[in-house]
Design a protein around this motif. Structure first.
Motif, short mmCIF file in Angstrom:
data_model
loop_
_atom_site.label_atom_id
_atom_site.label_comp_id
_atom_site.label_asym_id
_atom_site.label_seq_id
_atom_site.Cartn_x
_atom_site.Cartn_y
_atom_site.Cartn_z
N SER A 32 0.88 -1.35 0.15
CA SER A 32 -0.01 0.04 0.00
C SER A 32 0.86 1.26 -0.04
O SER A 32 0.51 2.21 -0.71
N HIS A 76 2.11 4.88 -3.68
CA HIS A 76 2.17 6.24 -3.55
C HIS A 76 3.94 6.53 -4.05
O HIS A 76 4.18 7.77 -4.11
N ARG A 77 4.77 5.86 -4.08
CA ARG A 77 6.17 5.87 -4.26
C ARG A 77 6.53 5.94 -5.83
O ARG A 77 6.03 5.27 -6.46
N ARG A 78 7.28 7.02 -6.01
CA ARG A 78 7.89 7.15 -7.48
C ARG A 78 9.08 7.09 -7.35
O ARG A 78 9.72 7.57 -6.58
#
Length: 161
Positions: free
Chosen positions: A64, A68-70
């Motif tokens: 999860s 959101h991690r780039r």
């Protein structure tokens, strides 16, 4: 109270049952008691199951968080802006309305996917190692030519971005 990850209360995990003390019998040297050996085996299996549940919960949390991690990857020689936070600037030079990103500077080397060494001028008097969250890719103007400017430290560090 039961734990969300393990499904058991912490006391029962530590002591293998609800509040009654159990001796730590995970290592019994030269034990001849069959019941003690069975208890040790059950306890070892119990702890292995708890570790597996905790690992499964950690994997779920990681999945999860990774949504959101780039990923930011740079090569040595790439031009970047660096964000200098309050603790990296000289005392008294920080202004919350001041410049946040400095550069462009070139990447000197890669430590790992999360940390890079940036070729900062010595006038900055701070560590040259930056986390990727403080590094921003430099996009040159439309002419396609990038110019690297030296930093004049006689001027104060405040100013617009």
């Amino acid at each position: 109270m039961t734990n969300r990850s393990t499904g058991m209360c912490p006391f029962s995990i530590v002591y293998t049952k609800m509040p009654n003390t159990v001796l730590d019998v995970t290592v019994l040297p030269k034990c001849k008691s069959k019941s003690a050996s069975v208890l040790v085996d059950n306890y070892a299996e119990f702890l292995a199951n708890i570790r597996a549940k905790i690992q499964a919960a950690n994997d779920k949390y990681k999945l999860s968080a990774d949504v959101h991690r780039r990923e930011k990857l740079f090569k040595p020689g790439d031009l970047v802006f660096v964000r200098l936070k309050r603790d990296r600037l000289p005392v008294g030079e920080y202004s919350k309305l001041g410049k946040k990103k400095w550069g462009p500077f070139s990447i000197k080397s890669k430590i790992n996917d999360n940390a890079y060494i940036v070729d900062l001028p010595e006038e900055f008097n701070t560590s040259h190692t930056f986390n990727v969250k403080d590094i921003y890719a430099y996009m040159p103007p439309d002419e396609g030519k990038a110019q690297v400017y030296s930093v004049d430290t006689d001027n104060d560090f405040s100013g617009g971005e």
